[in-house]
Write an enzyme that holds these catalytic residues in place. Structure first.
Site, PDB file in Angstrom:
ATOM      1  N   GLY A  43       1.098  -1.453  -0.035  1.00  0.00           N
ATOM      2  CA  GLY A  43       0.286  -0.169   0.092  1.00  0.00           C
ATOM      3  C   GLY A  43       1.283   1.303  -0.207  1.00  0.00           C
ATOM      4  N   LYS A  71      -3.935   5.072   4.883  1.00  0.00           N
ATOM      5  CA  LYS A  71      -3.649   4.017   4.293  1.00  0.00           C
ATOM      6  C   LYS A  71      -4.328   3.159   2.865  1.00  0.00           C
ATOM      7  CE  LYS A  71      -1.123  -0.302   4.265  1.00  0.00           C
ATOM      8  NZ  LYS A  71      -0.452  -1.925   5.412  1.00  0.00           N
ATOM      9  N   ASP A 118       7.762  -7.461  17.392  1.00  0.00           N
ATOM     10  CA  ASP A 118       8.838  -7.339  16.817  1.00  0.00           C
ATOM     11  C   ASP A 118       8.849  -5.883  17.315  1.00  0.00           C
ATOM     12  OD1 ASP A 118      10.600  -7.015  14.266  1.00  0.00           O
ATOM     13  OD2 ASP A 118       9.675  -5.497  13.209  1.00  0.00           O
TER      14      ASP A 118
END
Length: 704
Positions: free
Chosen positions: A27, A43, A137
């Site tokens: 995107g 987005k 993460d």
């Protein structure tokens, strides 16, 4: 920020598009402003990908995932749109550098600053884990330092200015030096992995150097799994607190709650954000963002933020003194928190039993119960209990929804205004969907009962199915309605066939793009999930609504989705077209509540079901009926078997009890009853089977 180019939109929903923040394989992210002057990162899925409905669903799942976290430590989702040819997601725009950028530009944080950072990030991890998620993460590049505090971004792979995924794989890599040992080894990852990552982040914040380093990626990962963290330059008082976070085994690592308390900073620790070059950097970025968003000719004035984000006093009980050799146990020495509202708990598996030497044998003692605390069924069929996290939820004797601890049977909470008869559905590993007496759709935390959000516009009286993106309900005026849970909006509303509303009403099952309903008249219907269009109908299937089962088969590069429909026959149909691909007829036409094919249940690569009173196993490859284990004439077909361990539980004829059978050879282990007849409801989780009958609930063990 880059200027708009050819093909870029001028407006996305309520947002006027001003510039381009970033672009990736999935995107493009724009800087937008709405009519009130509020700015956002918006987005949009790339045009060439919008034809792939599965990708569109995964794209919008970002909004659903981020919205599940209600704390202030993440970028809030402001809105999203799934209709039209340009799906978009808007999130709070974050003005500030990442922790990685800040340390490289302005040097390591002092001890008080690291404490403040640790306490704030631990609070955010607590909120993420409470929503049933693991970030996986956490690293300096995924922490944005704003005027209101650090924000954790990237619930996939994100850009630092907006926190939205820009890749197409949907997989989160193990960032060398920050991913936990269990991630590096490809093992199951839980909340403790985020704690390891937090420890590595704090080492970087305190020293400007990685806790684990090497000349190449493999060397770094080896150090994570087998080596020792490089802590020689970490201040001693911080080192003692960080070491337990970096334990190789996830078990001994402290929880985010324990970290937040132990790292509680002194007063004034937030000065790193309010004074000095870092504060000036944040203010400059914020001023630039507001200048870009301001209408032409407008004057922009940016003042200091009045919000305080970092805790400035010690947590309850204070921080215990740490002496040499005590670094590994500081979190276990804190006082117990006083009792208050229900707290988040953890699931606990029950021990599996050994197979009885003689079959059938005597039933084991219940794990707990029978407890006379369940509601007597108004329509003759008890509400199916639901177990999530540390509780089992069911319709209470005195009304509403009640939750008891799955391990002990002790009551934990109750919601008296929930209409338990409307059904309860799992939404995530920790959240559930329910309906109150006024028809409002509600999402609660299963462990604490805390309300996450609600939607009065649902006007629901019955929950049918949840597919990960939307929940499907029957409305007060007997229509079928789809509600996007990520956006918290009504997606569509369509009529329900009148005959489907007879008796106890329809039953449903759904995937990400198809919904199947079975009605009391025995018919079945397939619906397309994005617009609500009916795409197929199978008539005369049964004399009552038999719960459908949707199964996905993956073979090499192909994927097939099928629906299994019980009744006169067990019919296997293509989910997309409704075309029958296999069937097996019952011996006789079923009557209400007895005979025929009941709803099957998945057991690995096979299916288990009841046909004319016989428990059978179906091969998923060739769909052969492998008959075994007589249950008795006329079982209750609308009660789906429950599989736990290597045991399948079924209801006996005329509701005279339940039977436990082997999933491998069909042998009956035992039968069990509460010395009462009538209909049953049952479900299973964590090696326990929960049975509701005659106003009682019982937890039983299973054979492994």
């Amino acid at each position: 920020m880059k200027p708009l180019g050819p093909g870029d939109p001028i407006r996305l929903g309520p947002y006027r598009v001003i510039g381009v923040l970033g672009e990736g394989g999935m995107g493009k992210v724009y800087f937008g402003r709405d009519h009130t002057g509020a700015i956002a990162a918006v987005k949009v899925l790339l045009p060439e990908l919008t034809h792939d409905q599965n990708l569109v669903q995964r794209f919008l799942r970002e909004a659903h995932t981020a919205r599940a976290v209600t704390g202030a430590g993440v970028a809030r989702v402001l809105g999203a749109e799934s209709e039209g040819n340009r799906p978009w997601i808007a999130t709070e725009f974050l003005s500030g550098p990442t922790l990685d950028e800040a340390v490289r530009a302005y040097g390591p944080f002092d001890t008080a600053g690291v404490r403040a950072l640790a306490a704030s990030l631990a609070d955010t991890l607590r909120d993420i884990h409470a929503a049933g998620l693991v970030h996986r993460d956490l690293k300096p590049a995924n922490i944005v330092l704003t005027s209101t505090g650090p924000r954790v971004i990237d619930f996939g792979i994100a850009r630092p200015e907006h926190g939205l995924t820009l890749t197409t794989t949907g997989q989160v890599p193990v960032t060398p030096g920050y991913g936990a040992p269990e991630q590096v080894l490809g093992q199951r990852v839980g909340p403790a992995a985020d704690v390891f990552s937090l420890g590595a982040v704090l080492v970087y914040a305190a020293t400007g150097q990685r806790a684990f380093d090497g000349t190449h990626v493999a060397a770094v990962q080896y150090e994570v799994v087998h080596g020792e963290a490089r802590l020689s330059t970490v201040p001693e008082e911080l080192r003692a607190l960080i070491i337990p976070c970096l334990a190789k085994d996830p078990g001994p690592r402290p929880t985010p709650e324990q970290i937040a308390g132990a790292f509680a900073p002194p007063r004034g620790a937030d000065r790193s954000w309010r004074k000095g070059p870092l504060a000036a950097d944040i203010a400059r970025r914020q001023a630039e963002a507001e200048r870009q968003a301001a209408p032409e000719g407008a004057t922009v004035t940016v003042g200091p933020s009045r919000r305080r984000f970092l805790r400035t006093s010690l947590g309850a009980g204070g921080l215990l003194a740490v002496s040499g050799g005590g670094a590994g146990i500081w979190w276990s020495m804190r006082e117990e928190t006083p009792k208050g509202p229900p707290r988040n708990g953890l699931a606990h598996q029950a021990a599996l039993l050994d197979r009885p030497a003689k079959t059938p044998g005597r039933a084991p003692e219940p794990l707990w119960g029978p407890l006379p605390v369940a509601a007597a069924p108004a329509d003759g069929v008890p509400t199916t209990p639901l177990s999530l996290v540390d509780v089992v939820m069911f319709a209470g004797k005195d009304g509403g929804l009640v939750a008891h601890l799955a391990k002990t049977g002790e009551e934990k909470w109750r919601l008296p205004d929930i209409s338990a008869e409307a059904g309860v559905l799992a939404m995530t590993e920790r959240l559930f969907l329910a309906v109150d007496a006024g028809g409002t759709l509600r999402v609660h935390n299963a462990s604490t009962s805390a309300l996450e959000w609600s939607l009065p516009a649902a006007e629901a009286v019955r929950l049918l199915a949840f597919d990960g993106e939307a929940v499907y309900v029957v409305t007060k005026d007997n229509r079928l309605r789809a509600i996007n849970t990520g956006l918290q909006t009504v997606r569509w509303t369509v009529p329900i066939p009148t005959l489907a509303l007879l008796g106890s009403g329809p039953k449903g099952a759904a995937t990400g793009n198809k919904l199947v309903l079975t009605g009391a008249n025995g018919n079945a219907w397939g619906f397309e999930c994005f617009q609500g269009s009916a795409i197929w109908e199978a008539k005369g299937r049964a004399s009552s609504a038999v719960e459908p089962l949707v199964v996905t088969y993956k073979r090499e590069t192909t994927k097939t989705e099928s629906v299994f429909l019980g009744g006169l026959t067990l019919s296997v149909r293509e989910l997309t077209s409704g075309r029958e691909t296999w069937s097996d007829a019952a011996a006789a036409a079923p009557v209400e509540g007895a005979g025929g094919w009941g709803p099957p249940v998945s057991d690995g690569d096979a299916l288990l079901g009841v046909k004319d009173g016989t428990l059978v196993r179906l091969s998923s490859d060739r769909m052969l009926v492998l008959g075994y284990g007589a249950v008795g004439p006329g079982p209750l077909p609308h009660v789906r078997p429950v599989v736990q361990g290597r045991t399948v539980w079924v209801v006996l004829a005329e509701g005279k009890g339940v039977a436990a059978h082997s999933t491998t050879d069909g042998a009956r282990f035992w039968t069990w009853s509460t010395d009462s007849h009538g209909p049953w409801a049952m479900s299973g989780a964590e090696n326990r089977v929960f049975l509701v009958n005659d106003g009682k609930i019982t937890a039983m063990p299973s054979v492994g």
